[in-house]
Design an enzyme around this catalytic site. Structure first.
Site, PDB file in Angstrom:
ATOM      1  N   HIS A 198       0.834  -1.346  -0.243  1.00  0.00           N
ATOM      2  CA  HIS A 198       0.424  -0.220   0.097  1.00  0.00           C
ATOM      3  C   HIS A 198       0.712   0.879  -0.075  1.00  0.00           C
ATOM      4  O   HIS A 198       1.861   1.524   0.730  1.00  0.00           O
ATOM      5  CB  HIS A 198      -1.150  -0.185   1.393  1.00  0.00           C
ATOM      6  CG  HIS A 198      -0.210   0.594   2.573  1.00  0.00           C
ATOM      7  ND1 HIS A 198       0.190  -0.734   3.018  1.00  0.00           N
ATOM      8  CD2 HIS A 198       0.400   1.498   3.093  1.00  0.00           C
ATOM      9  CE1 HIS A 198       1.501  -0.324   4.195  1.00  0.00           C
ATOM     10  NE2 HIS A 198       1.295   1.078   4.794  1.00  0.00           N
ATOM     11  N   HIS A 206       5.798   6.533  -0.877  1.00  0.00           N
ATOM     12  CA  HIS A 206       6.705   5.180  -1.738  1.00  0.00           C
ATOM     13  C   HIS A 206       5.490   3.939  -1.236  1.00  0.00           C
ATOM     14  O   HIS A 206       4.998   3.927  -0.358  1.00  0.00           O
ATOM     15  CB  HIS A 206       8.007   4.616  -1.055  1.00  0.00           C
ATOM     16  CG  HIS A 206       7.765   4.613   0.671  1.00  0.00           C
ATOM     17  ND1 HIS A 206       7.928   6.201   1.582  1.00  0.00           N
ATOM     18  CD2 HIS A 206       7.797   3.980   1.559  1.00  0.00           C
ATOM     19  CE1 HIS A 206       7.410   5.668   2.925  1.00  0.00           C
ATOM     20  NE2 HIS A 206       7.695   3.876   3.148  1.00  0.00           N
TER      21      HIS A 206
END
Length: 178
Positions: free
Chosen positions: A36, A119
């Site tokens: 995620h 990220h």
């Protein structure tokens, strides 16, 4: 309850990230279902505070947008602690991040002040298992990896239960973008 707000990733993006993990061969890989993009880590919060946050997040509306993942990196400098797929910054992502932080503040949650470096964590590195040079070499060999552009259509509020084999995430609520 340990919690965070994140963008869940579609299957084709998870496929590409899993391929990168397979080629990475170092560290403890993040489970496919846990991949995620975190918008805000909320730490431990009481259930009623999360209910207040839910009420703040529910009416939030931003247009759907696309994120681009490009290249790999690591956090930790000389003592790397994780390897990630970099997410190219864009105004829509920045706006969503700011709105989530604002909703958290309205709910009474203090989020740690950090520069937002979007990220997707791929692997966690245990101390003493590999130096920065070894990890940099591994990342350099994967520069040819390409990731699909990823549509962002929703975000979710997750809880996180820590276990010896890695965290288990539970989606508490999903919020569709406009």
């Amino acid at each position: 309850m340990r919690s965070f707000v994140a963008i869940p990733l579609p299957e084709d993006t998870r496929d590409a990230l899993e391929a990168a993990q397979f080629r990475l061969t170092l560290g403890r890989m993040v489970a496919r279902e846990n991949l995620h993009l975190t918008l805000a880590f909320l730490d431990d919060q009481p259930e009623d505070t999360l209910e207040h946050l839910h009420a703040e997040l529910e009416p939030l509306r931003v247009p759907e947008f696309i994120i681009t993942l490009s290249g790999l990196g690591c956090f930790g400098g000389d003592k790397p602690r994780l390897v990630f797929a970099n997410v190219v910054q864009n105004p829509a992502l920045e706006s969503l991040h700011r709105k989530v932080l604002g909703a958290a503040r309205q709910a009474g949650i203090t989020v740690a002040r950090r520069r937002f470096h979007p990220h997707v964590t791929l692997a966690r590195i245990r101390p003493g298992t590999g130096g920065a040079g070894r990890i940099a070499d591994a990342i350099a060999t994967l520069n040819d990896l390409r990731f699909p552009d990823t549509p962002v259509k929703s975000m979710s509020l997750f809880s996180s239960d820590l276990h010896p084999d890695g965290p288990i995430y539970h989606e508490l609520a999903r919020y569709d973008l406009a």
